[in-house]
Design an enzyme around this catalytic site. Structure first.
Site, PDB file in Angstrom:
ATOM      1  N   SER A 142      34.269  54.655  27.278  1.00  0.00           N
ATOM      2  CA  SER A 142      34.859  54.820  25.943  1.00  0.00           C
ATOM      3  C   SER A 142      35.522  56.187  25.938  1.00  0.00           C
ATOM      4  CB  SER A 142      33.741  54.786  24.896  1.00  0.00           C
ATOM      5  OG  SER A 142      34.217  55.243  23.645  1.00  0.00           O
ATOM      6  N   TYR A 155      25.435  56.801  20.784  1.00  0.00           N
ATOM      7  CA  TYR A 155      26.559  56.161  21.477  1.00  0.00           C
ATOM      8  C   TYR A 155      27.269  57.160  22.391  1.00  0.00           C
ATOM      9  CZ  TYR A 155      30.741  53.177  21.947  1.00  0.00           C
ATOM     10  OH  TYR A 155      31.766  52.394  22.425  1.00  0.00           O
TER      11      TYR A 155
HETATM   12  P1  NAD Z   1      31.420  43.296  20.685  1.00  0.00           P
HETATM   13  O1  NAD Z   1      30.413  43.529  19.626  1.00  0.00           O
HETATM   14  O2  NAD Z   1      32.589  42.398  20.383  1.00  0.00           O
HETATM   15  O3  NAD Z   1      30.744  42.786  22.022  1.00  0.00           O
HETATM   16  C1  NAD Z   1      29.511  43.292  22.471  1.00  0.00           C
HETATM   17  C2  NAD Z   1      28.877  42.283  23.399  1.00  0.00           C
HETATM   18  O4  NAD Z   1      27.611  42.788  23.825  1.00  0.00           O
HETATM   19  C3  NAD Z   1      28.600  40.928  22.709  1.00  0.00           C
HETATM   20  O5  NAD Z   1      28.830  39.889  23.630  1.00  0.00           O
HETATM   21  C4  NAD Z   1      27.112  41.028  22.384  1.00  0.00           C
HETATM   22  O6  NAD Z   1      26.468  39.767  22.243  1.00  0.00           O
HETATM   23  C5  NAD Z   1      26.627  41.790  23.600  1.00  0.00           C
HETATM   24  N1  NAD Z   1      25.316  42.387  23.425  1.00  0.00           N
HETATM   25  C6  NAD Z   1      24.877  43.197  22.433  1.00  0.00           C
HETATM   26  N2  NAD Z   1      23.580  43.495  22.610  1.00  0.00           N
HETATM   27  C7  NAD Z   1      23.192  42.863  23.752  1.00  0.00           C
HETATM   28  C8  NAD Z   1      21.961  42.776  24.467  1.00  0.00           C
HETATM   29  N3  NAD Z   1      20.850  43.404  24.063  1.00  0.00           N
HETATM   30  N4  NAD Z   1      21.944  42.029  25.592  1.00  0.00           N
HETATM   31  C9  NAD Z   1      23.045  41.364  26.024  1.00  0.00           C
HETATM   32  N5  NAD Z   1      24.222  41.409  25.378  1.00  0.00           N
HETATM   33  C10 NAD Z   1      24.286  42.155  24.265  1.00  0.00           C
HETATM   34  O7  NAD Z   1      31.944  44.755  21.074  1.00  0.00           O
HETATM   35  P2  NAD Z   1      33.167  45.291  21.970  1.00  0.00           P
HETATM   36  O8  NAD Z   1      33.950  46.195  21.101  1.00  0.00           O
HETATM   37  O9  NAD Z   1      33.842  44.211  22.713  1.00  0.00           O
HETATM   38  O10 NAD Z   1      32.343  46.236  22.961  1.00  0.00           O
HETATM   39  C11 NAD Z   1      32.197  45.981  24.338  1.00  0.00           C
HETATM   40  C12 NAD Z   1      32.051  47.303  25.048  1.00  0.00           C
HETATM   41  O11 NAD Z   1      33.224  48.089  24.841  1.00  0.00           O
HETATM   42  C13 NAD Z   1      30.876  48.158  24.564  1.00  0.00           C
HETATM   43  O12 NAD Z   1      30.246  48.785  25.671  1.00  0.00           O
HETATM   44  C14 NAD Z   1      31.551  49.190  23.690  1.00  0.00           C
HETATM   45  O13 NAD Z   1      30.807  50.368  23.606  1.00  0.00           O
HETATM   46  C15 NAD Z   1      32.848  49.379  24.437  1.00  0.00           C
HETATM   47  N6  NAD Z   1      33.930  49.989  23.683  1.00  0.00           N
HETATM   48  C16 NAD Z   1      34.405  49.391  22.558  1.00  0.00           C
HETATM   49  C17 NAD Z   1      35.436  50.015  21.869  1.00  0.00           C
HETATM   50  C18 NAD Z   1      35.992  49.432  20.623  1.00  0.00           C
HETATM   51  O14 NAD Z   1      36.740  50.148  19.934  1.00  0.00           O
HETATM   52  N7  NAD Z   1      35.737  48.180  20.306  1.00  0.00           N
HETATM   53  C19 NAD Z   1      35.959  51.213  22.326  1.00  0.00           C
HETATM   54  C20 NAD Z   1      35.448  51.783  23.488  1.00  0.00           C
HETATM   55  C21 NAD Z   1      34.433  51.159  24.155  1.00  0.00           C
END
Ligand code: NAD
Length: 260
Positions: A142, A155
Site C-alpha cells: 500500500s 494498518y
Molecule cells: P476487499 O475488502 O475488497 O478484499 C479483501 C479480501 O480479503 C476479501 O476477499 C476478504 O474476504 C478477504 N479477507 C478478509 N479477512 C480475511 C481472513 N481473515 N481470511 C481470508 N480472507 C480474508 O479489499 P481490497 O481493497 O481489495 O484489499 C485487498 C488488499 O489491497 C488488502 O491487503 C489491502 O490492504 C490492499 N490495499 C487496498 C487499497 C484500497 O484502496 N482498496 C489500497 C492499498 C492496498
C-alpha cells in the site's frame, strides 16, 4: 502467458484479489481463490472463472488469522495443481480509530491478516518454488507501506512490515529463480475503502463527500481512484518471465501520492 502455472491469491473473493485471480486465469493459470463471503456468490465466481477462461479454479475458505489453515491451504493448492508457482498475499482489512481507542482485537486481527499471513503462506510455498527453480511472490502492500496517515496505526504498521518482509525474502531467494515484490497502491475503489468511510466521517467529523475529497483523494494528486484492473495488470506483469530481474521492490501505483 501463464499456462502450466498455478496461482494462489489470498483474499480474492472481492476487490483487488479477485481482479488479480481473474487476470491470471485469463492468461491461462489455474487459480486457487480464498476469502470470505456468501457461499453462493463465491461458487458463482469460482465456476465463472472456469467457464470464462477455460482453466481450473479452486476455492479455499482458509482464515488468514489461522496458521494451520493457511499451511493446509498452501499444501492443498500445490497438491491439486501439481505446483504453486505464483503466490499473491493480498488479504487485508482496515480499521480507522485514534490509537487510544483502537480495539486490541482489531490490532491483533490486522497484524495477523495483513502481515503474519504473508509469512505463513511464504514459509509454506517457498520449498516447492525452490525445488522447481521458479516462483513469484507478490504482496499487496500500500502507499501505507511507505508513508503514514493518522488513525490507521495497525494498518500502517502491518504494511510497513510487509515492505520489510518483501525485501528480506527477496534476498533469501534471489538465486533460486524466485522474485518477491510488493505492489503499493494508493486508494483503489473497493469494498475495503467504501467500508472505512463511515469511521473516517466519525473520527474526523466530516460528511461522506468531504472524506472522499479531503481525506482519500486529498493524498492522491491525480484525484482519481486507482482501479482494480490497473493493479491486476501490474500483478500480471510481475508474474511473467520478463519480470525476472525485478525483486525486492515496492512498486507504487498511487496517482503520485508518495512523490509528495
Ligand atoms: P476487499 O475488502 O475488497 O478484499 C479483501 C479480501 O480479503 C476479501 O476477499 C476478504 O474476504 C478477504 N479477507 C478478509 N479477512 C480475511 C481472513 N481473515 N481470511 C481470508 N480472507 C480474508 O479489499 P481490497 O481493497 O481489495 O484489499 C485487498 C488488499 O489491497 C488488502 O491487503 C489491502 O490492504 C490492499 N490495499 C487496498 C487499497 C484500497 O484502496 N482498496 C489500497 C492499498 C492496498
Amino acid at each position: 502467458m501463464l499456462s502450466n502455472k498455478s496461482a494462489l491469491v489470498t483474499g480474492s473473493t472481492s476487490g483487488i484479489g479477485l481482479a488479480i485471480a481473474r487476470i491470471y486465469a485469463a492468461n491461462g493459470a489455474n487459480v486457487t481463490i480464498n476469502g470470505f463471503g456468501e457461499a453462493e456468490a463465491i461458487e458463482k465466481e469460482r465456476a465463472g472463472i472456469e467457464s470464462e477462461f477455460g482453466v481450473k479454479c479452486r476455492y479455499s475458505s482458509a482464515d488468514m488469522t489461522k496458521p494451520d489453515e493457511i499451511a493446509a491451504m498452501v499444501a492443498e493448492a500445490e497438491a491439486a495443481f501439481g505446483s504453486l508457482d505464483i503466490l499473491v498475499n493480498n488479504a487485508g482489512i482496515q480499521h480507522v480509530s485514534p490509537v487510544e481507542e483502537f480495539p486490541i482485537e482489531k490490532w491483533d486481527a490486522i497484524i495477523a491478516i495483513n502481515l503474519s499471513s504473508a509469512f505463513h503462506t511464504t514459509r509454506a510455498a517457498v520449498p516447492g518454488m525452490k525445488a522447481r527453480g521458479w516462483g513469484r511472490i507478490i504482496n499487496t502492500g500500500s502507499a501505507h507501506a511507505l508513508v503514514a496517515s493518522p488513525f490507521k496505526s495497525a494498518y500502517v504498521a502491518a504494511k510497513h512490515g510487509i515492505a520489510g518482509f518483501t525485501k528480506t525474502i527477496a534476498l533469501e531467494v534471489a538465486q533460486c529463480g524466485i522474485t518477491v515484490n510488493a505492489i503499493c497502491p494508493g486508494y483503489v475503489w473497493t469494498p475495503l475503502v467504501e467500508r472505512q468511510i463511515p469511521d473516517t466521517m466519525k473520527a474526523r467529523g466530516m460528511t461522506e463527500e468531504q472524506v472522499k475529497r479531503d481525506v482519500l483523494l486529498a493524498a492522491q494528486p491525480t484525484k482519481e481512484f486507482v482501479t482494480v484492473e490497473q493493479v491486476a495488470s501490474l500483478a500480471l506483469y510481475l508474474a511473467g518471465d520478463q519480470a525476472a530481474s525485478i525483486t525486492g521492490t515496492m512498486l507504487q501505483m498511487d496517482g503520485g501520492w508518495v512523490a509528495q
